[in-house]
Design a protein around this motif. Structure first.
Motif, PDB file in Angstrom:
ATOM      1  N   ASP A  18       0.846  -1.194   0.000  1.00 21.02           N
ATOM      2  CA  ASP A  18       0.000   0.000   0.000  1.00 21.02           C
ATOM      3  C   ASP A  18       0.880   1.242   0.000  1.00 21.02           C
ATOM      4  N   GLY A  19       0.501   2.221  -0.789  1.00 16.05           N
ATOM      5  CA  GLY A  19       1.208   3.497  -0.813  1.00 16.05           C
ATOM      6  C   GLY A  19       0.218   4.642  -0.748  1.00 16.05           C
ATOM      7  N   GLU A  20       0.750   5.841  -0.570  1.00 14.83           N
ATOM      8  CA  GLU A  20      -0.110   7.019  -0.487  1.00 14.83           C
ATOM      9  C   GLU A  20       0.392   8.076  -1.463  1.00 14.83           C
ATOM     10  N   LEU A  21      -0.473   8.460  -2.379  1.00 16.23           N
ATOM     11  CA  LEU A  21      -0.164   9.527  -3.308  1.00 16.23           C
ATOM     12  C   LEU A  21      -0.401  10.871  -2.624  1.00 16.23           C
ATOM     13  N   GLY A  22       0.565  11.754  -2.738  1.00 18.14           N
ATOM     14  CA  GLY A  22       0.436  13.081  -2.143  1.00 18.14           C
ATOM     15  C   GLY A  22       1.603  13.940  -2.582  1.00 18.14           C
ATOM     16  N   PHE A  23       1.947  14.896  -1.738  1.00 16.73           N
ATOM     17  CA  PHE A  23       3.061  15.785  -2.058  1.00 16.73           C
ATOM     18  C   PHE A  23       4.304  15.459  -1.245  1.00 16.73           C
TER      19      PHE A  23
ATOM     20  N   GLY B  68      -3.980  12.688 -12.512  1.00 17.99           N
ATOM     21  CA  GLY B  68      -5.229  13.424 -12.652  1.00 17.99           C
ATOM     22  C   GLY B  68      -5.331  14.568 -11.663  1.00 17.99           C
ATOM     23  N   ALA B  69      -6.517  14.706 -11.071  1.00 16.02           N
ATOM     24  CA  ALA B  69      -6.777  15.808 -10.148  1.00 16.02           C
ATOM     25  C   ALA B  69      -6.532  15.412  -8.700  1.00 16.02           C
ATOM     26  N   PHE B  70      -6.012  14.206  -8.470  1.00 13.69           N
ATOM     27  CA  PHE B  70      -5.819  13.744  -7.105  1.00 13.69           C
ATOM     28  C   PHE B  70      -4.705  14.529  -6.403  1.00 13.69           C
ATOM     29  N   ASP B  71      -5.017  15.084  -5.238  1.00 17.06           N
ATOM     30  CA  ASP B  71      -3.976  15.598  -4.348  1.00 17.06           C
ATOM     31  C   ASP B  71      -3.527  14.497  -3.400  1.00 17.06           C
ATOM     32  N   GLN B  72      -4.467  13.622  -3.068  1.00 18.35           N
ATOM     33  CA  GLN B  72      -4.180  12.479  -2.206  1.00 18.35           C
ATOM     34  C   GLN B  72      -4.980  11.280  -2.696  1.00 18.35           C
ATOM     35  N   ALA B  73      -4.396  10.101  -2.577  1.00 21.30           N
ATOM     36  CA  ALA B  73      -5.103   8.881  -2.972  1.00 21.30           C
ATOM     37  C   ALA B  73      -4.333   7.674  -2.451  1.00 21.30           C
ATOM     38  N   ALA B  74      -5.067   6.604  -2.165  1.00 20.84           N
ATOM     39  CA  ALA B  74      -4.445   5.332  -1.803  1.00 20.84           C
ATOM     40  C   ALA B  74      -4.099   4.596  -3.095  1.00 20.84           C
TER      41      ALA B  74
ATOM     42  N   ALA C  99      -0.199   1.583  -9.198  1.00 19.27           N
ATOM     43  CA  ALA C  99      -1.575   1.439  -9.675  1.00 19.27           C
ATOM     44  C   ALA C  99      -2.404   2.583  -9.097  1.00 19.27           C
ATOM     45  N   LEU C 100      -2.793   3.527  -9.963  1.00 18.30           N
ATOM     46  CA  LEU C 100      -3.566   4.689  -9.543  1.00 18.30           C
ATOM     47  C   LEU C 100      -5.062   4.399  -9.655  1.00 18.30           C
ATOM     48  N   PRO C 101      -5.864   4.933  -8.757  1.00 17.79           N
ATOM     49  CA  PRO C 101      -7.307   4.668  -8.814  1.00 17.79           C
ATOM     50  C   PRO C 101      -7.929   5.219 -10.088  1.00 17.79           C
ATOM     51  N   GLY C 102      -8.522   4.326 -10.864  1.00 17.62           N
ATOM     52  CA  GLY C 102      -9.212   4.734 -12.072  1.00 17.62           C
ATOM     53  C   GLY C 102      -8.316   5.179 -13.206  1.00 17.62           C
ATOM     54  N   ALA C 103      -6.983   5.010 -13.063  1.00 11.21           N
ATOM     55  CA  ALA C 103      -6.084   5.506 -14.109  1.00 11.21           C
ATOM     56  C   ALA C 103      -5.074   4.457 -14.557  1.00 11.21           C
ATOM     57  N   GLY C 104      -5.195   3.245 -14.075  1.00  8.81           N
ATOM     58  CA  GLY C 104      -4.271   2.198 -14.484  1.00  8.81           C
ATOM     59  C   GLY C 104      -2.907   2.352 -13.843  1.00  8.81           C
TER      60      GLY C 104
ATOM     61  N   THR D 209       6.196  20.395  -4.231  1.00  5.19           N
ATOM     62  CA  THR D 209       5.089  20.777  -5.115  1.00  5.19           C
ATOM     63  C   THR D 209       4.752  19.710  -6.144  1.00  5.19           C
ATOM     64  N   VAL D 210       5.534  18.641  -6.176  1.00  4.35           N
ATOM     65  CA  VAL D 210       5.316  17.565  -7.145  1.00  4.35           C
ATOM     66  C   VAL D 210       4.705  16.371  -6.421  1.00  4.35           C
TER      67      VAL D 210
END
Length: 373
Positions: free
Chosen positions: A81-86, A296-302, A252-257, A227-228
């Motif tokens: 599990d990872g966390e997308l963010g800044f 996409g527009a995600f600032d945060q996502a699992a 693996a991004l949610p809804g984006a492959g 900022t990235v």
């Protein structure tokens, strides 16, 4: 349980084990007691090539199950599990006395040379660098922080000095020009707390201070990130081999492959235990994304992160359960051919997905190996 311990258990299994050995016509081997899954070492009862009658098992004594020897590419991989963010969050700690007169909004991006916040209506300026500000800088000072300051002054367009580790009179002249442009008192000295150094431009994550309130030296004014968008993933220390800087991963991004990423940092963190639990050491890895638009527009996502520690292309493999431990040392497999079987010693390599890389004389793709009880 080790192979020796398992062998001891089989030998104390009343007369049944001895009866099985006699029924196999003097065969000087015991069947595999068990094997671990991918990534582990097989544990098995000992099997010998010599001794006893040394006869080849008959068709009635063949192993109960078989599997083919295949040629394929094995990967030492793990999905976590990872966390997308800044990325990690840092605190901007105030070092000046006075009153907080201006603060940025959460989400604001601050670049080199711009005010991160203001005390008594004078800016605390962001500059780029990896050495935190820890002292006043003046003529006669030397060090990496001096060079860092001079690199920023040059990037902001100030000239007339040499970028090195020495704060000279020429450096002081450039500092005075900088101070004049900011509306600061032109001292030629950079007071401690006037500059905050960060790795690059920052994104304000949250604001801790309050405008019009007294500035508290040593208190956090705000928190910031890069900022990235990146992915942060934590691993157990035992899996540290997966977190090599520069290694390529799949996210693996949610809804984006899936999108390709690369580990840019890997470091140790200490996680406080829950309640009275002990603190736990973890490995934390920062993954940069090859394509920021994919997020996409995600600032945060699992997200799911697949890390690969090793790859073994075009190797012979057998099921881990096919391995047997040899009394002579090492491992072997039972090759089944033409209604009979024989043991072949093998060298083991990478374990992955329930299979193991093997090599040895007389072993080739397409052969059939036994799966012991």
């Amino acid at each position: 349980m080790t192979g020796t311990a398992q062998l001891s258990e089989i030998r104390t299994d009343g007369g049944a084990a001895a009866t099985r050995r006699r029924r196999r016509g003097g065969r000087t081997a015991l069947l595999v007691a068990g094997a671990l899954a991918a990534g582990g070492a097989a544990t098995a009862a000992a099997i010998g090539f010599g001794g006893g009658g040394g006869g080849t098992p008959t068709a009635s004594n063949l192993p109960p199950a078989t599997a083919p020897v295949t040629r394929q590419t094995l990967h030492d991989t793990q999905t976590l599990d990872g966390e997308l963010g800044f990325g990690p969050t840092y605190s901007a700690v105030n070092r000046l006395n006075g009153t907080v007169t201006w603060l940025p909004e959460a989400g604001a991006v601050v670049k080199r040379g711009r005010a991160l916040y203001k005390i008594d209506n004078s800016p605390v300026v962001l500059m780029y660098g990896t050495v935190p500000a820890y002292r006043e800088l003046k003529v006669g000072d030397e060090g990496a922080d001096v060079k860092q300051l001079e690199q920023n002054l040059k990037a902001l367009g100030y000239t007339g000095f040499t970028v090195d580790k020495e704060f000279t009179a020429s450096t002081a002249s450039a500092v005075k020009q900088w101070q004049e442009d900011l509306g600061l008192k032109e001292t030629g000295r950079v007071e401690f707390g006037r500059v905050v150094f960060a790795a690059g431009e920052v994104r304000v994550d949250s604001v801790d201070a309050t405008a019009a309130a007294p500035a508290q030296p040593g208190g956090a004014v705000l928190k910031y990130t890069g900022t990235v968008r990146v992915v942060v993933v934590q691993l157990d220390v035992a899996d540290q081999r997966l977190a090599k800087e520069g290694a390529t991963v799949q996210v693996a991004l949610p809804g984006a492959g899936d999108v390709t990423g690369k580990i840019t940092q890997a470091y140790t963190v200490i996680e406080a235990g829950e309640g009275q639990g002990e603190a736990e050491t973890k490995i934390e890895a920062i993954v940069s994304l090859a394509d920021q638009k994919a997020a996409g527009a995600f600032d945060q996502a699992a997200v799911d992160v697949t890390l690969t520690a090793a790859e073994r292309p075009d190797v012979l493999t057998v099921p881990v359960a096919a391995l047997v431990a040899l009394r002579e040392g090492g491992y072997g497999v039972e090759v089944v051919e033409n209604g009979a079987s024989r043991y072949v010693a093998v060298e083991t390599g990478l374990f992955s997905g329930g299979r193991v890389e093997v090599s040895g004389g007389g072993l080739s793709e397409g052969m059939t190996v036994g799966i012991p009880r």
